[in-house]
Scaffold this motif. Structure first.
Motif, mmCIF file in Angstrom:
data_model
loop_
_atom_site.group_PDB
_atom_site.id
_atom_site.type_symbol
_atom_site.label_atom_id
_atom_site.label_comp_id
_atom_site.label_asym_id
_atom_site.label_seq_id
_atom_site.Cartn_x
_atom_site.Cartn_y
_atom_site.Cartn_z
ATOM 1 N N ASP A 171 21.211 -34.441 -17.917
ATOM 2 C CA ASP A 171 21.981 -33.679 -18.901
ATOM 3 C C ASP A 171 21.883 -32.176 -18.659
ATOM 4 O O ASP A 171 21.701 -31.393 -19.587
ATOM 5 N N SER A 172 22.013 -31.776 -17.412
ATOM 6 C CA SER A 172 21.958 -30.357 -17.075
ATOM 7 C C SER A 172 23.301 -29.689 -17.370
ATOM 8 O O SER A 172 24.354 -30.281 -17.148
ATOM 9 N N PRO A 173 23.280 -28.453 -17.858
ATOM 10 C CA PRO A 173 24.534 -27.736 -18.130
ATOM 11 C C PRO A 173 25.170 -27.144 -16.869
ATOM 12 O O PRO A 173 26.258 -26.579 -16.931
ATOM 13 N N VAL A 174 24.495 -27.275 -15.731
ATOM 14 C CA VAL A 174 24.956 -26.630 -14.501
ATOM 15 C C VAL A 174 26.281 -27.221 -14.019
ATOM 16 O O VAL A 174 26.432 -28.435 -13.903
ATOM 17 N N GLN A 175 27.237 -26.354 -13.753
ATOM 18 C CA GLN A 175 28.536 -26.765 -13.235
ATOM 19 C C GLN A 175 28.816 -26.196 -11.847
ATOM 20 O O GLN A 175 29.752 -26.618 -11.170
ATOM 21 N N ASP A 176 28.014 -25.211 -11.446
ATOM 22 C CA ASP A 176 28.219 -24.588 -10.146
ATOM 23 C C ASP A 176 26.858 -24.220 -9.564
ATOM 24 O O ASP A 176 25.909 -23.942 -10.313
ATOM 25 N N ILE A 177 26.768 -24.242 -8.237
ATOM 26 C CA ILE A 177 25.506 -23.938 -7.567
ATOM 27 C C ILE A 177 25.760 -22.944 -6.453
ATOM 28 O O ILE A 177 26.720 -23.073 -5.692
ATOM 29 N N ARG A 178 24.900 -21.942 -6.368
ATOM 30 C CA ARG A 178 24.963 -20.969 -5.275
ATOM 31 C C ARG A 178 23.601 -20.928 -4.592
ATOM 32 O O ARG A 178 22.572 -20.790 -5.263
ATOM 33 N N ILE A 179 23.593 -21.065 -3.298
ATOM 34 C CA ILE A 179 22.364 -20.973 -2.519
ATOM 35 C C ILE A 179 22.377 -19.623 -1.807
ATOM 36 O O ILE A 179 23.189 -19.394 -0.915
ATOM 37 N N VAL A 180 21.495 -18.738 -2.250
ATOM 38 C CA VAL A 180 21.431 -17.382 -1.715
ATOM 39 C C VAL A 180 20.198 -17.266 -0.833
ATOM 40 O O VAL A 180 19.066 -17.329 -1.324
ATOM 41 N N ILE A 181 20.423 -17.153 0.451
ATOM 42 C CA ILE A 181 19.320 -17.019 1.401
ATOM 43 C C ILE A 181 19.354 -15.605 1.975
ATOM 44 O O ILE A 181 20.364 -15.176 2.522
ATOM 45 N N ASN A 182 18.231 -14.905 1.828
ATOM 46 C CA ASN A 182 18.145 -13.532 2.325
ATOM 47 C C ASN A 182 17.219 -13.484 3.528
ATOM 48 O O ASN A 182 16.084 -13.962 3.458
ATOM 49 N N PRO A 183 17.661 -12.904 4.639
ATOM 50 C CA PRO A 183 16.873 -12.927 5.873
ATOM 51 C C PRO A 183 15.632 -12.045 5.845
ATOM 52 O O PRO A 183 14.782 -12.160 6.725
ATOM 53 N N VAL A 184 15.530 -11.167 4.856
ATOM 54 C CA VAL A 184 14.360 -10.290 4.741
ATOM 55 C C VAL A 184 13.307 -10.887 3.800
ATOM 56 O O VAL A 184 12.106 -10.758 4.026
ATOM 57 N N LYS A 185 13.737 -11.572 2.778
ATOM 58 C CA LYS A 185 12.832 -12.106 1.758
ATOM 59 C C LYS A 185 11.838 -13.089 2.363
ATOM 60 O O LYS A 185 12.175 -13.886 3.247
ATOM 61 N N CYS A 186 10.608 -13.033 1.887
ATOM 62 C CA CYS A 186 9.546 -13.920 2.370
ATOM 63 C C CYS A 186 9.975 -15.383 2.269
ATOM 64 O O CYS A 186 10.533 -15.806 1.246
ATOM 65 N N VAL A 187 9.715 -16.154 3.300
ATOM 66 C CA VAL A 187 10.139 -17.558 3.312
ATOM 67 C C VAL A 187 9.392 -18.389 2.274
ATOM 68 O O VAL A 187 9.833 -19.486 1.936
#
Length: 293
Positions: A171-187
């Motif tokens: 029963d999640s309200p989520v209707q859209d998903i975005r995967i944001v991967i940043n090449p500088v941010k710590c893995v």
């Protein structure tokens, strides 16, 4: 969630600006577990711009394993509360309330010093956006993200499938998903943001289990609140959970640590396509030490 739209890896320029600025302030976590080619690509942008000293204030001493927690994550959240031209905040009190109610940030970390500092965010990020070097970085990052989408087609389909099941079953309200991967941010750094009905996963690396893990936090969080009395009656030190999750050791810290433990366990089940029918029942069993359905 819209099943017809395949999830892709993308970027949010404001988050890109935060990590581009950190790169100019000595942020060296970009090099962990990355290929030589990627490290060399990032290093071309080190020292190319004098960014506002504001960004040096992201580094703190409250989290030993990652000194950029929680301010880097807080700034990511703040980015969603800026006007399109970045000139000032919008809905500032909503943003402040969101941070003040977060269960994984200590009261010390969100004290008045944070709010005095964060007032300068709109001016600081505007200066980054005016940089020609940042524009060049953003072009490079776009090409990098396009390559990831080609590389991880099968894994992205798996994420879509898992999250479709989770949204319908829990029963999640989520209707859209975005995967944001940043090449500088710590893995090893992963955060999530819920903006209206959109779930935004933000990390330095794409891993299927990490996306599922962060998604399940918003599913599990309210259930932990429902059974808080049971969790607090059965105080435990949960296996594999770092001491930092317990915050100052108070009730909020205990609940935060349990939520992290519960999400890790639930992630295992989801990836095995063994989604429990009842999250409440699943968490109650975890409190009492049982892991089987």
């Amino acid at each position: 969630m819209n099943d017809a739209r395949q999830i892709t890896i993308t970027h949010i320029p404001e988050i890109s600006a935060i990590y581009f600025a950190l790169l100019q302030c000595g942020y060296d976590y970009y090099a962990i577990e990355r290929s030589r080619d990627q490290i060399e690509g990032i290093q071309k942008f080190i020292g190319v711009e004098d960014v506002p000293s504001f960004f040096s204030g992201i580094r703190q001493n409250t989290c030993q394993v990652y000194p950029y927690w929680p301010r880097a994550a807080i700034l990511e959240t703040a980015a969603f509360y800026l006007l399109p031209d970045h000139s000032r905040f919008r809905d500032y009190e909503v943003f402040r309330s969101r941070i003040m109610s977060a269960g994984n940030i200590s009261n010390y970390e969100r004290g008045q010093k944070l709010w005095d500092w964060i007032e300068d965010f709109p001016v600081a990020i505007s200066k980054v956006f005016s940089s020609d070097f940042f524009c060049r970085y953003l072009e490079w990052e776009n090409r990098w993200a396009a390559e990831l989408n080609m590389q991880y087609k099968a894994e992205l389909r798996l994420v879509q499938s898992c999250l479709d099941v989770c949204t319908s079953k829990y029963d999640s309200p989520v209707q859209d998903i975005r995967i944001v991967i940043n090449p500088v941010k710590c893995v090893y750094s992963a955060d999530y943001h819920l903006e209206r009905n959109c779930f935004i996963f933000s990390s330095g690396v794409f891993r299927v289990d990490s996306v599922i893990h962060e998604f399940l936090h918003h599913v599990v969080h309210h259930v932990v609140a429902e059974i808080a009395d049971i969790v607090l009656e059965n105080r435990q030190v949960y296996p594999g959970i770092d001491a930092s999750y317990y915050l100052s050791g108070n009730n909020a810290g205990q609940l935060n640590a349990f939520e992290e433990y519960a999400v890790r366990e639930l992630t295992k089940y989801v990836l095995q396509e063994r989604c429990p029918e009842s999250i409440v029942a699943f968490l109650r069993r975890l409190v009492k030490g049982g892991q089987d359905e």
